[in-house]
Design a protein around this motif. Structure first.
Motif, PDB file in Angstrom:
ATOM      1  N   LEU A 138      17.783 -36.106  79.674  1.00 39.10           N
ATOM      2  CA  LEU A 138      17.797 -34.730  79.166  1.00 39.10           C
ATOM      3  C   LEU A 138      19.025 -34.021  79.712  1.00 39.10           C
ATOM      4  CD1 LEU A 138      14.070 -33.762  79.974  1.00 39.10           C
ATOM      5  CD2 LEU A 138      14.987 -34.339  77.704  1.00 39.10           C
ATOM      6  N   GLU A 139      19.899 -33.536  78.830  1.00 41.33           N
ATOM      7  CA  GLU A 139      21.099 -32.844  79.309  1.00 41.33           C
ATOM      8  C   GLU A 139      20.783 -31.381  79.619  1.00 41.33           C
ATOM      9  OE1 GLU A 139      24.376 -33.576  80.197  1.00 41.33           O
ATOM     10  OE2 GLU A 139      23.502 -35.585  80.168  1.00 41.33           O
ATOM     11  N   THR A 140      21.322 -30.872  80.708  1.00 41.34           N
ATOM     12  CA  THR A 140      21.203 -29.443  80.969  1.00 41.34           C
ATOM     13  C   THR A 140      22.312 -28.702  80.214  1.00 41.34           C
ATOM     14  OG1 THR A 140      22.601 -29.640  82.936  1.00 41.34           O
ATOM     15  CG2 THR A 140      20.213 -29.795  83.269  1.00 41.34           C
ATOM     16  N   VAL A 141      22.179 -27.367  80.119  1.00 43.54           N
ATOM     17  CA  VAL A 141      23.221 -26.540  79.501  1.00 43.54           C
ATOM     18  C   VAL A 141      24.342 -26.376  80.527  1.00 43.54           C
ATOM     19  CG1 VAL A 141      23.732 -24.300  78.445  1.00 43.54           C
ATOM     20  CG2 VAL A 141      21.430 -25.286  78.236  1.00 43.54           C
ATOM     21  N   PRO A 142      25.567 -26.806  80.226  1.00 40.31           N
ATOM     22  CA  PRO A 142      26.636 -26.722  81.226  1.00 40.31           C
ATOM     23  C   PRO A 142      27.156 -25.301  81.420  1.00 40.31           C
ATOM     24  CG  PRO A 142      27.504 -27.613  79.182  1.00 40.31           C
ATOM     25  CD  PRO A 142      26.029 -27.388  78.955  1.00 40.31           C
ATOM     26  N   ALA A 143      27.790 -25.051  82.550  1.00 41.72           N
ATOM     27  CA  ALA A 143      28.490 -23.775  82.802  1.00 41.72           C
ATOM     28  C   ALA A 143      29.654 -24.105  83.724  1.00 41.72           C
ATOM     29  CB  ALA A 143      27.569 -22.752  83.444  1.00 41.72           C
ATOM     30  N   GLY A 144      30.874 -23.829  83.248  1.00 41.14           N
ATOM     31  CA  GLY A 144      32.046 -24.185  84.036  1.00 41.14           C
ATOM     32  C   GLY A 144      31.998 -25.670  84.367  1.00 41.14           C
ATOM     33  N   LYS A 145      32.215 -26.007  85.648  1.00 41.08           N
ATOM     34  CA  LYS A 145      32.223 -27.425  86.020  1.00 41.08           C
ATOM     35  C   LYS A 145      30.830 -27.964  86.325  1.00 41.08           C
ATOM     36  CE  LYS A 145      33.483 -26.196  90.735  1.00 41.08           C
ATOM     37  NZ  LYS A 145      34.526 -26.215  91.761  1.00 41.08           N
ATOM     38  N   PHE A 146      29.817 -27.129  86.216  1.00 38.12           N
ATOM     39  CA  PHE A 146      28.456 -27.566  86.545  1.00 38.12           C
ATOM     40  C   PHE A 146      27.754 -28.099  85.302  1.00 38.12           C
ATOM     41  CE2 PHE A 146      29.653 -24.332  89.625  1.00 38.12           C
ATOM     42  CZ  PHE A 146      29.573 -25.087  90.779  1.00 38.12           C
ATOM     43  N   ARG A 147      27.299 -29.316  85.380  1.00 43.20           N
ATOM     44  CA  ARG A 147      26.672 -29.970  84.242  1.00 43.20           C
ATOM     45  C   ARG A 147      25.959 -31.222  84.727  1.00 43.20           C
ATOM     46  NH1 ARG A 147      30.379 -30.242  80.286  1.00 43.20           N
ATOM     47  NH2 ARG A 147      31.451 -28.536  81.356  1.00 43.20           N
ATOM     48  N   GLY A 148      25.206 -31.863  83.851  1.00 43.22           N
ATOM     49  CA  GLY A 148      24.576 -33.125  84.210  1.00 43.22           C
ATOM     50  C   GLY A 148      23.164 -33.207  83.681  1.00 43.22           C
ATOM     51  N   PRO A 149      22.522 -34.347  83.901  1.00 43.87           N
ATOM     52  CA  PRO A 149      21.171 -34.546  83.400  1.00 43.87           C
ATOM     53  C   PRO A 149      20.146 -33.769  84.213  1.00 43.87           C
ATOM     54  CG  PRO A 149      21.881 -36.451  84.666  1.00 43.87           C
ATOM     55  CD  PRO A 149      23.053 -35.524  84.611  1.00 43.87           C
ATOM     56  N   MET A 150      19.018 -33.485  83.583  1.00 41.54           N
ATOM     57  CA  MET A 150      17.938 -32.840  84.317  1.00 41.54           C
ATOM     58  C   MET A 150      17.226 -33.878  85.187  1.00 41.54           C
ATOM     59  SD  MET A 150      14.598 -30.685  83.040  1.00 41.54           S
ATOM     60  CE  MET A 150      15.462 -29.816  81.757  1.00 41.54           C
ATOM     61  N   VAL A 151      17.020 -33.528  86.438  1.00 46.59           N
ATOM     62  CA  VAL A 151      16.198 -34.351  87.313  1.00 46.59           C
ATOM     63  C   VAL A 151      14.785 -33.777  87.243  1.00 46.59           C
ATOM     64  CG1 VAL A 151      15.874 -35.146  89.693  1.00 46.59           C
ATOM     65  CG2 VAL A 151      18.186 -34.821  88.771  1.00 46.59           C
ATOM     66  N   VAL A 152      13.789 -34.653  87.226  1.00 44.87           N
ATOM     67  CA  VAL A 152      12.404 -34.189  87.101  1.00 44.87           C
ATOM     68  C   VAL A 152      11.543 -34.719  88.246  1.00 44.87           C
ATOM     69  CG1 VAL A 152      12.510 -34.028  84.583  1.00 44.87           C
ATOM     70  CG2 VAL A 152      11.728 -36.165  85.647  1.00 44.87           C
ATOM     71  N   THR A 153      10.451 -34.012  88.503  1.00 43.66           N
ATOM     72  CA  THR A 153       9.406 -34.580  89.359  1.00 43.66           C
ATOM     73  C   THR A 153       8.286 -35.045  88.444  1.00 43.66           C
ATOM     74  OG1 THR A 153       8.398 -32.409  89.628  1.00 43.66           O
ATOM     75  CG2 THR A 153       9.849 -33.141  91.385  1.00 43.66           C
ATOM     76  N   MET A 154       7.717 -36.184  88.784  1.00 41.36           N
ATOM     77  CA  MET A 154       6.595 -36.728  87.999  1.00 41.36           C
ATOM     78  C   MET A 154       5.357 -36.758  88.885  1.00 41.36           C
ATOM     79  SD  MET A 154       6.216 -40.495  86.196  1.00 41.36           S
ATOM     80  CE  MET A 154       5.880 -41.421  87.705  1.00 41.36           C
ATOM     81  N   ARG A 155       4.249 -36.286  88.331  1.00 39.36           N
ATOM     82  CA  ARG A 155       2.955 -36.434  88.992  1.00 39.36           C
ATOM     83  C   ARG A 155       2.048 -37.213  88.043  1.00 39.36           C
ATOM     84  NH1 ARG A 155       5.171 -31.616  90.491  1.00 39.36           N
ATOM     85  NH2 ARG A 155       4.865 -30.842  92.616  1.00 39.36           N
ATOM     86  N   LEU A 156       1.169 -38.042  88.595  1.00 41.41           N
ATOM     87  CA  LEU A 156       0.220 -38.807  87.781  1.00 41.41           C
ATOM     88  C   LEU A 156      -1.160 -38.185  87.916  1.00 41.41           C
ATOM     89  CD1 LEU A 156       1.268 -42.480  88.663  1.00 41.41           C
ATOM     90  CD2 LEU A 156       1.963 -41.091  86.690  1.00 41.41           C
ATOM     91  N   MET A 157      -1.833 -38.014  86.790  1.00 40.54           N
ATOM     92  CA  MET A 157      -3.156 -37.381  86.841  1.00 40.54           C
ATOM     93  C   MET A 157      -3.966 -37.800  85.632  1.00 40.54           C
ATOM     94  SD  MET A 157      -1.722 -33.499  86.183  1.00 40.54           S
ATOM     95  CE  MET A 157      -0.501 -33.619  87.487  1.00 40.54           C
ATOM     96  N   THR A 158      -5.234 -37.421  85.621  1.00 43.07           N
ATOM     97  CA  THR A 158      -6.063 -37.717  84.452  1.00 43.07           C
ATOM     98  C   THR A 158      -5.656 -36.765  83.327  1.00 43.07           C
ATOM     99  OG1 THR A 158      -7.775 -36.103  85.005  1.00 43.07           O
ATOM    100  CG2 THR A 158      -7.997 -38.295  85.992  1.00 43.07           C
ATOM    101  N   PRO A 159      -5.990 -37.123  82.091  1.00 44.61           N
ATOM    102  CA  PRO A 159      -5.647 -36.228  80.984  1.00 44.61           C
ATOM    103  C   PRO A 159      -6.210 -34.816  81.161  1.00 44.61           C
ATOM    104  CG  PRO A 159      -6.243 -38.380  80.141  1.00 44.61           C
ATOM    105  CD  PRO A 159      -6.537 -38.411  81.622  1.00 44.61           C
TER     106      PRO A 159
END
Lengths: 252, 252
Positions: A138-159
């Motif tokens: 997932l790409e983030t919206v860049p600003a100036g020299k700041f850019r890159g993919p989104m880092v996420v946290t994942m949690r596992l749980m029941t539905p």
């Protein structure tokens, strides 16, 4: 003096050097990024355009280490238990304080941490279990020299826990808010075999649903990609603890 | 082409020069503030520290009039129906476009407008009635030269509508969010006899409850207090209409 203020004083005196993760429940915790003033504007625009991974809670005046809005009287040079120092984009030594590295040109960004809703999730019947930190496509919206993919946290749980967690974290807009994805990790390019934090996973255990939130590592990672001469952050799991109260600092 | 895109094109051609208020229901509307780059950082910090009156939806790159995030292809120099021009803190002429005033140094801020939740309130049984814009004695958090009291919008409704309106607008965090006050206007220093917009009121009519929201006039007013050589905004009630959809751009 509150428990949080007492804890920060212990950190200032290097009597508390361990993690703040899962400590001081109910207090809003923040990721820290310190950059030179010259980079502050583009970095702030970057955060504002990417509010889920980068919710800005406070920006200090250049050279002033006091976060007047979220923790009056605190000193961001000393009141975290542990700091990570990056030079030219490379992580170098950890420090217990950064007084020597702070200059009149330093600007500190406090960015809401997902740790802040862990307690609320637990109260709502979603236990604290492992959390993975993963890169995505997932790409983030860049600003100036700041850019890159989104880092996420994942949690596992029941539905059914996933539904509760979605409802509940939607309220925590200043600490990442609602999930950015639910279900198949591959759909957002998250590679379970190669997490940034957490043990590699071969597959999602049967009966569990992975839920993904924007992660405070995203702004650090975007800042690092620009290889700033000096950048200082909290050490992982050693976030800053503010005076703000989770249950008030959200959409009730 | 969507109805919103078509409308913006009419504004660009000066075929639509009237208000956008109560038009194009369901689209997120934004207040506009254009400042020189030199003031942009402090103004952005000011907005980030005052999210209820100043929710920032987008900041353009210096010199680039396209709001890529909220209305790709639009041109903020021409695509509002009417602009207000301020010089040294004084309101001067209105214009239908500001091409001549825009420079490589111009930065545009799009700030969520409370107009965006009027439609949602109406669908929830809170009719569109008069709105007052009032000064208060609530101080905003200053940043650099930007500071001043919070300006609020007041709506009058029944107590049960006030509860619905509080619940519903809490979700609209990018367009002012939950009320900042409910009940006695004097408690926040709001003078009904001297509104900025709306007819003076002697008293709150019996059976009605006043509900107050942070108002997009706040950032304009804070910017004006610093008497910038040139500041351009939308003319009142002539806000910018984005491609963003109210019902998606909120906490569902």
């Amino acid at each position: 003096m509150t428990a949080v203020q007492k804890a920060r004083l212990e950190m200032r005196r290097n009597e508390w050097t361990g993690p703040t993760k899962h400590q001081l429940p109910g207090a809003v915790k923040c990721n820290l990024v310190i950059l030179p003033k010259a980079d502050a504007y583009d970095f702030l625009v970057y955060c504002v355009h990417n509010p889920k991974p980068c919710p800005v809670i406070e920006v200090t005046e250049p050279g002033d280490p006091e976060p007047k809005r979220s923790a009056p009287g605190a000193d961001l040079r000393t009141d975290l238990p542990r700091y990570a120092v990056y030079r030219n984009g490379e992580r170098q030594e950890d420090r217990l304080e950064i007084r020597e590295l702070w200059t009149d040109d330093s600007v500190a960004f406090l960015i809401g941490s997902g740790m802040s809703f862990d307690d609320a999730l637990e109260r709502a019947g979603v236990p604290k279990t492992g959390t993975w930190v993963l890169n995505t496509t997932l790409e983030t919206v860049p600003a100036g020299k700041f850019r890159g993919p989104m880092v996420v946290t994942m949690r596992l749980m029941t539905p059914s826990q996933a539904i509760i967690a979605t409802q509940l974290t939607s309220r925590f807009v200043y600490t990442h808010g609602a999930p950015v994805h639910i279900g198949d990790p591959a759909a957002i390019g998250a590679d379970l075999a190669d997490p940034i934090v957490g043990s590699p996973l071969e597959a999602i255990p049967k009966g569990l649903t992975p839920v993904f939130w924007g992660c405070g590592v995203t702004p650090q990672s975007a800042a690092l990609a620009s290889a700033p001469e000096l950048m200082i952050t909290h050490a992982p799991a050693h976030s800053f603890v503010t005076d703000l109260v989770d249950d008030q600092f959200c959409i009730p």
